[in-house]
Scaffold this motif. Sequence first.
Motif, short mmCIF file in Angstrom:
data_model
loop_
_atom_site.label_atom_id
_atom_site.label_comp_id
_atom_site.label_asym_id
_atom_site.label_seq_id
_atom_site.Cartn_x
_atom_site.Cartn_y
_atom_site.Cartn_z
N GLY A 35 0.81 -1.21 0.00
CA GLY A 35 0.00 0.00 0.00
C GLY A 35 0.84 1.26 0.00
O GLY A 35 2.06 1.21 -0.18
N PRO A 36 0.19 2.39 0.22
CA PRO A 36 0.90 3.67 0.20
C PRO A 36 2.03 3.75 1.22
O PRO A 36 3.08 4.33 0.93
CB PRO A 36 -0.19 4.68 0.53
N VAL A 37 1.85 3.16 2.37
CA VAL A 37 2.90 3.22 3.39
C VAL A 37 4.14 2.46 2.93
O VAL A 37 5.27 2.92 3.15
CB VAL A 37 2.36 2.67 4.74
N ALA A 38 3.97 1.35 2.27
CA ALA A 38 5.11 0.59 1.75
C ALA A 38 5.83 1.40 0.68
O ALA A 38 7.07 1.42 0.64
CB ALA A 38 4.65 -0.74 1.20
N HIS A 39 5.08 2.05 -0.19
CA HIS A 39 5.71 2.83 -1.25
C HIS A 39 6.51 4.01 -0.70
O HIS A 39 7.55 4.36 -1.27
CB HIS A 39 4.64 3.34 -2.23
N ILE A 40 6.06 4.60 0.38
CA ILE A 40 6.81 5.69 0.99
C ILE A 40 8.21 5.22 1.38
O ILE A 40 9.20 5.91 1.17
CB ILE A 40 6.04 6.27 2.19
N GLY A 41 8.31 4.01 1.91
CA GLY A 41 9.61 3.45 2.26
C GLY A 41 10.48 3.18 1.05
O GLY A 41 11.68 3.46 1.05
N TYR A 42 9.87 2.63 -0.01
CA TYR A 42 10.62 2.38 -1.24
C TYR A 42 11.13 3.68 -1.85
O TYR A 42 12.27 3.76 -2.30
CB TYR A 42 9.75 1.66 -2.28
N ARG A 44 11.72 6.50 -0.29
CA ARG A 44 12.77 7.06 0.56
C ARG A 44 14.11 6.40 0.27
O ARG A 44 15.14 7.07 0.11
CB ARG A 44 12.43 6.90 2.03
N ASP A 45 14.10 5.07 0.18
CA ASP A 45 15.35 4.37 -0.12
C ASP A 45 15.94 4.81 -1.45
O ASP A 45 17.15 4.99 -1.57
CB ASP A 45 15.12 2.85 -0.14
N GLU A 46 15.08 5.00 -2.44
CA GLU A 46 15.56 5.36 -3.77
C GLU A 46 16.02 6.82 -3.85
O GLU A 46 17.10 7.11 -4.36
CB GLU A 46 14.45 5.12 -4.80
N PHE A 47 15.21 7.75 -3.36
CA PHE A 47 15.46 9.17 -3.56
C PHE A 47 16.40 9.78 -2.52
O PHE A 47 17.17 10.69 -2.85
CB PHE A 47 14.16 9.96 -3.56
N GLU A 56 16.69 14.10 4.08
CA GLU A 56 15.60 13.58 4.92
C GLU A 56 14.51 14.62 5.16
O GLU A 56 13.33 14.31 5.12
CB GLU A 56 16.16 13.08 6.26
N HIS A 57 14.93 15.85 5.43
CA HIS A 57 13.97 16.90 5.75
C HIS A 57 13.09 17.21 4.54
O HIS A 57 11.86 17.33 4.66
CB HIS A 57 14.70 18.16 6.21
N ALA A 58 13.67 17.35 3.37
CA ALA A 58 12.90 17.64 2.16
C ALA A 58 11.95 16.49 1.84
O ALA A 58 10.80 16.71 1.44
CB ALA A 58 13.84 17.90 0.98
N TYR A 59 12.40 15.26 2.02
CA TYR A 59 11.54 14.11 1.76
C TYR A 59 10.37 14.07 2.74
O TYR A 59 9.23 13.81 2.34
CB TYR A 59 12.34 12.80 1.82
N ALA A 60 10.64 14.35 4.00
CA ALA A 60 9.56 14.38 5.00
C ALA A 60 8.54 15.45 4.66
O ALA A 60 7.33 15.25 4.83
CB ALA A 60 10.14 14.62 6.39
N ASP A 61 8.99 16.60 4.16
CA ASP A 61 8.07 17.65 3.73
C ASP A 61 7.20 17.18 2.56
O ASP A 61 6.01 17.49 2.50
CB ASP A 61 8.82 18.91 3.31
N LEU A 65 1.96 15.46 3.59
CA LEU A 65 0.57 15.67 3.20
C LEU A 65 -0.08 14.41 2.65
O LEU A 65 -1.16 14.04 3.09
CB LEU A 65 0.47 16.81 2.17
N PRO A 66 0.55 13.67 1.73
CA PRO A 66 -0.13 12.48 1.20
C PRO A 66 -0.43 11.44 2.28
O PRO A 66 -1.46 10.77 2.21
CB PRO A 66 0.86 11.92 0.18
N VAL A 67 0.41 11.28 3.27
CA VAL A 67 0.14 10.31 4.32
C VAL A 67 -1.14 10.68 5.04
O VAL A 67 -2.00 9.84 5.30
CB VAL A 67 1.32 10.20 5.30
#
Length: 83
Positions: A35-42, A44-47, A56-61, A65-67
Amino acid sequence: MTIVPRGLAPEEQRTGSPREVFLVFLRLGVTCFGGPVAHIGYFRDEFVVRRRWLNEHAYADLVGLPVGCVCIRRWPRGAAIAA
């Protein structure tokens, strides 16, 4: 389109061409499952970790909102959790 991370030293910054960004999203969309939560982890690992397009800060920003939106759509009381 160029993605430039904030907070990294100039020698650590990476950029992605529009073609490269498209191909990365295509690969992740085709090969990742969950689901969406799994994709967020994928993502993060890639980008953040592998390509260093974002810190990390830019990715968290970007994913903050989508979460919350996913939570609200899935469960009416999710607004309380997202807030």
